[in-house]
Design an enzyme around this catalytic site. Sequence first.
Site, short mmCIF file in Angstrom:
data_model
loop_
_atom_site.label_atom_id
_atom_site.label_comp_id
_atom_site.label_asym_id
_atom_site.label_seq_id
_atom_site.Cartn_x
_atom_site.Cartn_y
_atom_site.Cartn_z
N TYR A 298 0.82 -1.21 0.00
CA TYR A 298 0.00 0.00 0.00
C TYR A 298 0.86 1.27 0.00
CZ TYR A 298 -4.14 -2.84 1.04
OH TYR A 298 -5.17 -3.75 0.99
N TYR B 151 -10.89 0.47 -0.16
CA TYR B 151 -10.93 1.17 1.13
C TYR B 151 -9.55 1.70 1.51
CZ TYR B 151 -8.54 -2.48 3.88
OH TYR B 151 -7.61 -3.33 4.41
N ARG B 152 -8.51 1.28 0.81
CA ARG B 152 -7.15 1.82 0.99
C ARG B 152 -6.36 1.46 -0.26
NH1 ARG B 152 -4.69 -2.40 5.52
NH2 ARG B 152 -2.98 -0.91 5.62
#
Length: 540
Positions: free
Chosen positions: A93, A484-485
């Site tokens: 991420y 969501y991320r």
Amino acid sequence: MARRLPPGVSDRDFAAALTQFAAAVGSDWVFTSEADLDLYRDAYSPLWGTREERLASAAVAPRSVEQVQQVVRIANRYKIPLYPISTGKNLGYGGSAPGYSGSIVVDLKRMNRIVEVDDRRHFAIVEPGVSYFDLYNYIQERKLRVWIDCPEPGWGSVLGNALDRGVGWTTGHFRDHFGSHCGLEVVLPSGELMRTGMGAMPNADTFAQFPYGFGPTVDGLFGQGNFGIVTRMGIWLMPEPEAYATGKVRVLRRRDLIPLIDVTNRLEHGGLIGLPIYDSPLASLIDPELTALTSRVDVPDKELDQFAARRGLPIWDLTLQFYGPAETVAANWSYAKRLVREAIPDARFEDGPTFRFPMSAQDQKQVPFRVSIGAPSLEGFSQGPVRSRFNPYPMDGHVFFSPIIPKTGEAALEATRVLADVMAAMRIPGLNPLFRPPQASIFRSLLLVVGLPISRTDPKINEASMKIFRHAVKLSAERGWAEYRTSPIFSDLISSVYSFNDHALRRFTEALKDAADPNGIIAPGRGGIWPKHLRKGRQK
């Protein structure tokens, strides 16, 4: 890679800022060499080695809140963008790399105090450099009767994972790490210090107990946001239960997943189980007939059911996890079996082991999912880059595609079709995406997770993964699903699908950004939120 200066900042001003940073935090904690800055690259970046890779111009590691405040004030003076990280372990991420090239990374690893752990009121207060291992070891050494809820792997920051809305393995309200945070201490873009919730009241002893305080709740602005640098956080902990047990459910047809999820939702939302783990023995089965079947995204469910029947295998496995008094754990498993039988009469069951606490470190090794009893590890991190029969040529990392989908069996089955479409483009052998159900880590939704491969030596793999990522975002958005991320390099793309009423949410948060951070120095672009002077560069 050559260092990139912050855009619009002269060499003279940059040098002056570095001198002042060194005076604030100590010269040993200002990093400018190429070797040092290599540590602040995204190890899993699909842009590795290209002109588009996001690179830091320098890094600074403050030791205290006061030093963070000085760093922010210096950055304001010279309009230098900052990118705060906790431990920088957010692999898949974005890692420790800034979202905007030329930013100075504010590395908070030295701020690693565990301020308090209370096993009567069941909370901890931590600084950003505290890892899950740190907090776990602190609790174990003092024989405190509380558990942490940790992700895999456990080397990341408790605070940082919560702010990025990470998830874990125990019960629903503890798995939601941002949802179980309580109270923040934040250095604002002005350099001023603020505490949220009850922390805004001097001498309050409820900082980590009541999250709301009085008036508007602003904590959400600091989750995946860029409105300040969080230097302290309260987090709720799980009281150590008397017992933990597992039970396994097996069903024979693909569409059995629909009633199975309905029953599981009833159990979980009623507080009777922890994380349900959906799986399938067919997911990694190497079989030419199955490979041929799953190569057809539109293969009928009936054909897949018939294949499983010929092999004598169930289609889906579900592991249920139970916490509480031993008698309650046994009763809840018995109740779960009754509900499943009523919905799926030919379901099969397997009783798992029951463990009691407190438990020795040696006994913990017998627990199938150690993270489910709050014990961090690095096992999850090892799965992607490790060579195996399913992964004979491991990549150098992965970038996660992870949209939220409805918590129904219908949506889960549709998600496997979407996953099959995505995986077909990846051409990875030995994986059967029609039998890879979404994860239930998110308490009230399902989570579809795909790790797209990254290579430092083959740019074509990275180009393909980025193309597939964008294709997957499009497929998901058509169904009303969104991530969501994400990695900062995809922030604008993901932000663009949250487009209700001409992106009213983004326009509102950017109006707040302009007011709170007029120089746009805190993490420009994070969460798709850009300061006014950089919005023209937003990626479509």
